[in-house]
Design a protein around this motif. Structure first.
Motif, PDB file in Angstrom:
ATOM      1  N   LYS A 529       0.818  -1.223   0.000  1.00 57.05           N
ATOM      2  CA  LYS A 529       0.000   0.000   0.000  1.00 57.05           C
ATOM      3  C   LYS A 529       0.846   1.265   0.000  1.00 57.05           C
ATOM      4  O   LYS A 529       0.587   2.209  -0.749  1.00 57.05           O
ATOM      5  CB  LYS A 529      -0.940  -0.005   1.213  1.00 57.05           C
ATOM      6  CG  LYS A 529      -1.839   1.229   1.324  1.00 57.05           C
ATOM      7  CD  LYS A 529      -2.775   1.120   2.513  1.00 57.05           C
ATOM      8  CE  LYS A 529      -3.621   2.384   2.682  1.00 57.05           C
ATOM      9  NZ  LYS A 529      -4.557   2.587   1.558  1.00 57.05           N
ATOM     10  N   PHE A 530       1.901   1.294   0.852  1.00 55.25           N
ATOM     11  CA  PHE A 530       2.657   2.544   1.032  1.00 55.25           C
ATOM     12  C   PHE A 530       3.966   2.574   0.244  1.00 55.25           C
ATOM     13  O   PHE A 530       4.562   3.641   0.090  1.00 55.25           O
ATOM     14  CB  PHE A 530       2.906   2.781   2.520  1.00 55.25           C
ATOM     15  CG  PHE A 530       1.640   3.025   3.293  1.00 55.25           C
ATOM     16  CD1 PHE A 530       1.038   4.269   3.272  1.00 55.25           C
ATOM     17  CD2 PHE A 530       1.034   2.006   4.010  1.00 55.25           C
ATOM     18  CE1 PHE A 530      -0.144   4.502   3.976  1.00 55.25           C
ATOM     19  CE2 PHE A 530      -0.144   2.219   4.717  1.00 55.25           C
ATOM     20  CZ  PHE A 530      -0.743   3.467   4.694  1.00 55.25           C
ATOM     21  N   ALA A 539       2.239   8.136   7.357  1.00 63.24           N
ATOM     22  CA  ALA A 539       0.838   7.738   7.229  1.00 63.24           C
ATOM     23  C   ALA A 539       0.060   8.072   8.500  1.00 63.24           C
ATOM     24  O   ALA A 539       0.549   7.881   9.609  1.00 63.24           O
ATOM     25  CB  ALA A 539       0.743   6.242   6.937  1.00 63.24           C
ATOM     26  N   THR A 540      -1.152   8.574   8.337  1.00 64.38           N
ATOM     27  CA  THR A 540      -2.021   8.853   9.476  1.00 64.38           C
ATOM     28  C   THR A 540      -2.714   7.558   9.919  1.00 64.38           C
ATOM     29  O   THR A 540      -2.725   6.561   9.191  1.00 64.38           O
ATOM     30  CB  THR A 540      -3.097   9.880   9.106  1.00 64.38           C
ATOM     31  OG1 THR A 540      -3.950   9.310   8.093  1.00 64.38           O
ATOM     32  CG2 THR A 540      -2.466  11.157   8.563  1.00 64.38           C
ATOM     33  N   ASP A 542      -5.881   7.129  10.085  1.00 66.80           N
ATOM     34  CA  ASP A 542      -6.991   6.899   9.151  1.00 66.80           C
ATOM     35  C   ASP A 542      -6.503   6.246   7.866  1.00 66.80           C
ATOM     36  O   ASP A 542      -7.229   5.444   7.252  1.00 66.80           O
ATOM     37  CB  ASP A 542      -7.697   8.218   8.826  1.00 66.80           C
ATOM     38  CG  ASP A 542      -8.476   8.756  10.019  1.00 66.80           C
ATOM     39  OD1 ASP A 542      -8.805   7.938  10.908  1.00 66.80           O
ATOM     40  OD2 ASP A 542      -8.728   9.976  10.069  1.00 66.80           O
ATOM     41  N   GLU A 543      -5.292   6.582   7.427  1.00 69.61           N
ATOM     42  CA  GLU A 543      -4.733   5.950   6.227  1.00 69.61           C
ATOM     43  C   GLU A 543      -4.331   4.504   6.511  1.00 69.61           C
ATOM     44  O   GLU A 543      -4.531   3.609   5.682  1.00 69.61           O
ATOM     45  CB  GLU A 543      -3.527   6.751   5.728  1.00 69.61           C
ATOM     46  CG  GLU A 543      -3.909   8.087   5.116  1.00 69.61           C
ATOM     47  CD  GLU A 543      -2.690   8.943   4.810  1.00 69.61           C
ATOM     48  OE1 GLU A 543      -2.744   9.710   3.831  1.00 69.61           O
ATOM     49  OE2 GLU A 543      -1.681   8.851   5.547  1.00 69.61           O
ATOM     50  N   THR A 546      -7.180   1.901   6.529  1.00 70.62           N
ATOM     51  CA  THR A 546      -7.741   1.503   5.226  1.00 70.62           C
ATOM     52  C   THR A 546      -6.941   0.390   4.569  1.00 70.62           C
ATOM     53  O   THR A 546      -7.327  -0.117   3.515  1.00 70.62           O
ATOM     54  CB  THR A 546      -7.798   2.703   4.261  1.00 70.62           C
ATOM     55  OG1 THR A 546      -6.459   3.179   4.013  1.00 70.62           O
ATOM     56  CG2 THR A 546      -8.647   3.832   4.826  1.00 70.62           C
ATOM     57  N   THR A 547      -5.823  -0.013   5.162  1.00 69.85           N
ATOM     58  CA  THR A 547      -5.043  -1.133   4.631  1.00 69.85           C
ATOM     59  C   THR A 547      -5.861  -2.416   4.750  1.00 69.85           C
ATOM     60  O   THR A 547      -6.523  -2.655   5.765  1.00 69.85           O
ATOM     61  CB  THR A 547      -3.722  -1.294   5.411  1.00 69.85           C
ATOM     62  OG1 THR A 547      -3.015  -0.052   5.397  1.00 69.85           O
ATOM     63  CG2 THR A 547      -2.853  -2.389   4.787  1.00 69.85           C
TER      64      THR A 547
END
Length: 670
Positions: A529-530, A539-540, A542-543, A546-547
């Protein structure tokens, strides 16, 4: 005799010896006396000695053992060698049957194949044009070690098949009980430690760097499955076993097919009763859906196929005295109590320690120090204390009391609400946590540093050479040479392995950092993802949440770790030392379902691909929502055909399956 006639005679002898080997080791029905086999073998050895140019790769003479190797090469499996889910009761098997019928359909006539679960080492064998070409251990399921030369010493592995086909098969290498007993007699006579059990003996023998040692151990094998193959006409698993036997492989004669779970369970009970009289060790019974089409429909999880399950026999129970309870501290600070026992034999090995899991378990079971207790091996592997024998108490037994301070560093212990584990909160200063974290960092699933096992890590740590994982990349040859049992060659190999680990993809580093609640799958999802450690660090929450497959607890753990000053400093150090901080694997492609030619489709790869390896093509398909299987059937959506596609292409054409060339596949991917 002319060279032409000598070559002809050598080929005749090889053909005869291959046939006699098959009769003796696969069929257990020899057609000639041992003396005749030995006479032909000696004749062939003389011919190949006098005319080395006539020696072939599939000659029976190679079984004596080839040249020793310095280390085993790591090899990626084209299709993973997955482990099996476990059943511990007949009720578990009934639940498995219900799940299968729910997915396949209530009216389906499902058959099951029952196989003995041999206690050995899983292996992949590959043949090219019918000649034994390669052999790799299961390893972690995705990557194993090439032990080809050692496998060639096993007489029940055919060096040439009865048909010149390309095929991969999978089986279990084991040491028969008779070989185990003889090996231990020899080891004791030589002043060596005896093998603990047949499984350890087989694994140790197959990982000998000198094949001549493996050749003396008299290992054996049962083949239990097809791997990569072009036998797309096969419909059932038991049919594939028959074909394997006809090709010259040794399969287990006690394998049976059942039309219902009741008869299968009765057979399991019979095998359990006959277990002591078998000439080899078994640790359970494997149940597989017979129909290959149903296997494909059921599919698999990330860890195990959904069409098979391993029934584990009830564990052997013995009695021993609990002399003490010892505490160990893991890499997350968790305290684990372990019972110190009077040594006792359990399931083939001498046991002196048994897990007690946690303080609540000790209290719930009412265990005291000094108790006589029932001991067993959970799954025939991990010793555990089942229950104390209260009737044997003398009054001298006493309660175990958990200390309030860490036995390693003296820091406070803490137990969070909702958790059963008690932990040392001194995460960076507790020697036990630091040491266990280092062992985890270099482990196979994490940074996978070859040759840097637990003993070596402990040696480096106790000698003050490493305190953090970054110190591994600062090790110097002159410091390592001062240590016990560290020669120049082993030091060079170790430093080279550490250097190679710098190039690992990001997910291995994430796993190696030991972030709480992050396993192998979670590390890979984060890396995909990142893509870079820099992006992950900023990454926050909230981010992170979502993973894929990531819950609140795990996301919070990752966020907290990556915003800790010491964690950030460590990552900066590792980057400066040259450790890769980027994801190197395929990134999942998000495509609208209607526009995605891969989503929920079943693909088969065949033939030679020139622009990528098959495992790379497989990863690309799966990253886009497709599924890759090994054989063509009515369920196949697309066949990707490379050069020399063979019978899979013909079968796909007969079934009307869509066919892509390698060029079309790459065009669609792009």
């Amino acid at each position: 005799m002319t060279i032409v006639n000598i070559k002809k005679r050598a080929n005749e002898i090889r053909t005869l010896l291959h046939q006699y080997n098959y009769e003796y080791y696969a069929l257990d029905n020899p057609s000639v006396p041992d003396a005749e086999f030995d006479r032909l073998m000696q004749e062939l050895i003389k011919i190949e000695s006098d005319y080395p140019e006539l020696r072939t790769e599939d000659s029976p003479t190679v079984r004596v053992g080839g040249a020793a190797v310095s280390k085993f090469e790591k090899v990626q499996h084209l299709n993973p060698m997955l482990s099996l889910s476990n059943a511990y009761s007949m009720e578990d098997l009934n639940e498995f049957d219900k799940r299968v019928r729910a997915e396949v359909g209530p009216d389906a006539e499902i058959e099951y194949v029952g196989e003995l679960k041999i206690d050995g080492l899983a292996i992949s064998l590959k043949y090219q044009s019918g000649v034994f070409h390669d052999g790799v251990t299961r390893g972690d399921g995705t990557e194993g070690e090439r032990v080809f030369e050692n496998l060639r010493t096993i007489k029940s592995i055919p060096l040439r098949l009865k048909q010149p086909i390309d095929i991969e098969v999978r089986g279990e290498v084991f040491m028969p009980k008779s070989s185990f007993e003889k090996s231990n007699v020899d080891r004791l006579a030589n002043g060596e430690e005896p093998f603990a059990n047949c499984r350890n003996a087989a694994a140790g023998s197959l990982r000998q760097l000198d094949p001549k040692i493996a050749a003396k151990r008299n290992l054996d094998i049962f083949i239990y499955a097809l791997g990569e193959n072009d036998l797309s006409y096969l419909q059932n698993h038991d049919e594939s076993l028959q074909v394997l036997n006809e090709l010259g492989f040794k399969t287990n004669s006690l394998t049976k097919t059942f039309s219902n779970m009741e008869n299968l369970q009765a057979y399991i009970q019979q095998i359990h009763e006959d277990r002591p009289s078998l000439p080899y060790e078994i640790d359970g019974f494997v149940v597989k859906v017979n129909q290959l089409g149903y296997q494909q429909k059921l599919g698999m999880t990330s860890k195990a196929p959904k069409w098979a399950i391993a029934y584990k026999f009830p564990a052997e129970e013995v009695v021993s005295k609990i002399l003490d309870i010892e505490l160990t501290i893991g890499r997350t600070g968790q305290l684990t109590p372990t019972a110190i026992l009077e040594p006792v034999q359990v399931a083939g090995t001498t046991v002196g320690r048994a897990t007690l899991h946690n303080e609540d378990i000790i209290k719930a079971k009412g265990i005291k120090i000094g108790d006589y207790a029932v001991i067993r091996k959970a799954g025939d592997i991990i010793p555990e204390v089942v229950r104390p024998i209260v009737e044997r108490r003398t009054g001298e037994e006493f309660e175990f009391v958990l200390p309030t301070e860490c036995p390693e560093c003296g820091s406070d212990l803490e137990r969070l609400d909702g958790e059963v584990a008690t932990r040392c909160i001194n995460h960076t200063g507790c020697p036990a946590q630091v040491r266990e974290g280092l062992i985890h960092f270099v482990s196979r699933d994490a940074m996978n540093v070859d040759g840097l096992g637990e003993k070596v890590v402990n040696q480096l740590f106790s000698n003050g050479l490493i305190h953090t994982v970054a110190d591994l990349y600062r090790l110097r040859k002159e410091d390592l040479l001062k240590l016990d049992r560290m020669g120049a060659k082993s030091v060079d190999n170790l430093l080279q392995a550490i250097e190679v680990s710098k190039q690992n993809s990001l997910e291995r580093l994430i796993l190696g950092l030991g972030i709480r609640h992050i396993g192998k799958n979670g590390a890979k999802k984060l890396a995909q993802k990142f893509e870079t450690m820099e992006q992950l660090k900023i990454a926050t929450f909230d981010e992170l949440i979502t993973t894929e497959d990531m819950g609140d607890k795990t996301a919070d753990s990752v966020y907290t770790f990556l915003h800790h000053t010491e964690s950030l400093a460590l990552l900066d150090e590792l980057a400066q030392l040259g450790v890769n901080m980027k994801y190197k694997g395929p990134k999942p492609v998000v495509v609208a379902a209607g526009d995605n030619p891969f989503a929920e489709k079943i693909f088969v790869l065949t033939g030679t691909l020139h622009q990528m390896k098959r495992n790379e093509a497989k990863a690309l398909i799966e990253s886009r929502g497709g599924k890759v299987t090994g054989s063509v059937s009515a369920n196949t959506d697309v066949l990707i055909a490379g050069e020399k596609a063979g019978s899979k292409l013909t079968n796909a054409q007969d079934l009307g399956v869509e066919i892509w060339s390698e060029e079309k596949f790459i065009e669609i991917i792009q």
